[in-house]
Design a protein around this motif. Structure first.
Motif, PDB file in Angstrom:
ATOM      1  N   GLY A  31     -20.176  44.191 149.040  1.00  0.00           N
ATOM      2  CA  GLY A  31     -19.725  45.159 148.077  1.00  0.00           C
ATOM      3  C   GLY A  31     -18.391  45.102 147.922  1.00  0.00           C
ATOM      4  O   GLY A  31     -17.653  44.037 147.533  1.00  0.00           O
ATOM      5  N   ASN A  32     -17.574  46.429 147.975  1.00  0.00           N
ATOM      6  CA  ASN A  32     -16.233  45.974 147.610  1.00  0.00           C
ATOM      7  C   ASN A  32     -15.317  46.017 148.763  1.00  0.00           C
ATOM      8  O   ASN A  32     -13.956  46.582 148.846  1.00  0.00           O
ATOM      9  CB  ASN A  32     -15.775  47.218 146.844  1.00  0.00           C
ATOM     10  N   THR A  33     -15.834  45.413 150.003  1.00  0.00           N
ATOM     11  CA  THR A  33     -15.044  45.406 151.380  1.00  0.00           C
ATOM     12  C   THR A  33     -14.325  43.993 151.346  1.00  0.00           C
ATOM     13  O   THR A  33     -14.771  43.059 150.595  1.00  0.00           O
ATOM     14  CB  THR A  33     -16.011  45.524 152.402  1.00  0.00           C
ATOM     15  N   PRO A  34     -13.222  44.106 151.780  1.00  0.00           N
ATOM     16  CA  PRO A  34     -12.159  42.997 152.081  1.00  0.00           C
ATOM     17  C   PRO A  34     -12.658  41.769 152.975  1.00  0.00           C
ATOM     18  O   PRO A  34     -13.761  41.966 153.783  1.00  0.00           O
ATOM     19  CB  PRO A  34     -10.926  43.507 152.332  1.00  0.00           C
ATOM     20  N   THR A  83     -11.531  46.874 141.989  1.00  0.00           N
ATOM     21  CA  THR A  83     -11.048  46.562 143.222  1.00  0.00           C
ATOM     22  C   THR A  83     -10.056  45.301 143.557  1.00  0.00           C
ATOM     23  O   THR A  83     -10.611  44.349 143.169  1.00  0.00           O
ATOM     24  CB  THR A  83     -11.853  46.576 144.555  1.00  0.00           C
ATOM     25  N   PHE A 138      -7.342  43.189 146.367  1.00  0.00           N
ATOM     26  CA  PHE A 138      -6.695  43.188 147.670  1.00  0.00           C
ATOM     27  C   PHE A 138      -5.482  42.319 147.846  1.00  0.00           C
ATOM     28  O   PHE A 138      -5.237  41.561 147.054  1.00  0.00           O
ATOM     29  CB  PHE A 138      -7.664  42.468 148.616  1.00  0.00           C
ATOM     30  N   TYR A 184      -2.894  40.284 150.531  1.00  0.00           N
ATOM     31  CA  TYR A 184      -3.042  39.623 151.738  1.00  0.00           C
ATOM     32  C   TYR A 184      -1.210  39.101 151.671  1.00  0.00           C
ATOM     33  O   TYR A 184      -0.729  38.698 150.689  1.00  0.00           O
ATOM     34  CB  TYR A 184      -3.602  38.495 151.713  1.00  0.00           C
ATOM     35  N   LEU A 204      -4.931  40.829 155.636  1.00  0.00           N
ATOM     36  CA  LEU A 204      -5.037  41.956 154.550  1.00  0.00           C
ATOM     37  C   LEU A 204      -3.761  42.914 154.705  1.00  0.00           C
ATOM     38  O   LEU A 204      -3.708  43.442 156.036  1.00  0.00           O
ATOM     39  CB  LEU A 204      -6.371  42.594 154.781  1.00  0.00           C
ATOM     40  N   THR A 232      -5.868  47.753 150.339  1.00  0.00           N
ATOM     41  CA  THR A 232      -7.023  47.583 149.526  1.00  0.00           C
ATOM     42  C   THR A 232      -6.633  48.474 148.160  1.00  0.00           C
ATOM     43  O   THR A 232      -6.275  49.494 148.332  1.00  0.00           O
ATOM     44  CB  THR A 232      -8.389  48.091 150.039  1.00  0.00           C
ATOM     45  N   ILE A 244     -12.149  41.638 142.755  1.00  0.00           N
ATOM     46  CA  ILE A 244     -13.537  41.810 142.616  1.00  0.00           C
ATOM     47  C   ILE A 244     -14.191  41.925 141.299  1.00  0.00           C
ATOM     48  O   ILE A 244     -13.661  43.138 140.747  1.00  0.00           O
ATOM     49  CB  ILE A 244     -14.183  42.869 143.579  1.00  0.00           C
ATOM     50  N   GLY A 275     -19.443  41.609 141.486  1.00  0.00           N
ATOM     51  CA  GLY A 275     -18.962  41.488 142.667  1.00  0.00           C
ATOM     52  C   GLY A 275     -18.299  40.019 143.231  1.00  0.00           C
ATOM     53  O   GLY A 275     -18.093  39.890 144.401  1.00  0.00           O
ATOM     54  N   LEU A 285     -15.543  37.446 144.142  1.00  0.00           N
ATOM     55  CA  LEU A 285     -14.354  37.699 144.474  1.00  0.00           C
ATOM     56  C   LEU A 285     -13.613  36.264 143.982  1.00  0.00           C
ATOM     57  O   LEU A 285     -13.938  35.260 144.138  1.00  0.00           O
ATOM     58  CB  LEU A 285     -14.176  37.806 146.033  1.00  0.00           C
TER      59      LEU A 285
END
Lengths: 112, 115
Positions: free
Chosen positions: A96-99, B32, B34, B36, B46, B49, B97, B102, B104
């Motif tokens: 999903g949208n998790t890191p 989304t 991220f 780092y 990390l 988010t 993302i 989905g 990345l």
């Protein structure tokens, strides 16, 4: 607490040999396991990834082996070349949208 | 293919100044992203988010008032290091993302050196 443990920290392999890097995880909620290659001064580049529903995935010279019961996965680089010399990171996420959570990395040197 | 672009790729600044790093998804929308941080010879850690249109979620130990994150559009997130100090010198990497698929993607990173 390190969620993804990677070994070895460094690895030297002869050209043409097989490079093997191992990772172990604790969180059974992880369902996506990629490997990244990183050269100095560059961002990580996705090499290959696997999900828990298969035990092995091969793409060219790169193979991931996945052992769900042992919560381990490994990267095999066949016919290693000097150009493969880089730092390799395993990672895991819950999808999903998790890191991604990264291992500490393995510095691979392939010598002629 | 999809590309995530970071700018600047490297920056040198004086201690006490603020530096803004941009992360753009060039040919896709990303709800989304991220951020780092990577110190020399270490792994990617990390920081936060970033979700479009809402406040960023910071990891434990990351000061939200020092590392300001803004994700004002579906293709842009920014990280501002405020009142930078030499210990903030690091390699900052973003990832995005791709909406709907989905997938990345990582940026090329931004190296910050604080003198």
């Amino acid at each position: 607490q390190q969620q993804v443990k990677q070994s070895p920290q460094s690895l030297i392999v002869q050209k043409g040999g097989i490079s093997i890097i191992n990772c172990a995880y604790e969180n059974t909620a992880f369902d996506y396991f990629p490997w990244y290659q990183q050269f100095p001064g560059k961002g990580p580049a996705l090499l290959i990834a696997i999900r828990p529903d298969v035990s092995e995935k091969k793409e060219g010279r790169f193979t991931i082996s996945f052992n769900k019961s042992a919560k381990q996965f490994s990267l095999h680089i066949m016919d290693s070349q000097p150009g493969d010399s880089a730092t390799y990171f395993c990672a895991a996420s819950k999808g999903g949208n998790t890191p991604l959570v990264f291992g500490k990395g393995t510095r691979l040197s392939v010598i002629a | 293919g999809a590309v995530v672009s970071q700018h600047p790729s490297w920056v040198i600044c004086k201690s006490g100044t603020s530096v803004k790093i941009e992360c753009r998804s060039l040919d896709f929308q990303a709800t989304t992203m991220f951020w780092y941080r990577q110190f020399p010879k270490q792994s990617l850690m990390l920081m936060a988010t970033s979700n479009e249109g809402s406040k960023a979620t910071y990891e434990q130990g990351v000061e939200k008032d020092k590392f300001l994150i803004n994700h004002a559009s579906l293709t842009l997130s920014t990280l501002t290091v405020t009142s930078a100090h030499p210990e903030d010198s690091s390699f900052y990497i973003c990832s995005a993302i791709r909406q709907n698929t989905g997938e990345l993607f990582f940026g090329e990173g931004s190296r910050l050196t604080v003198l």
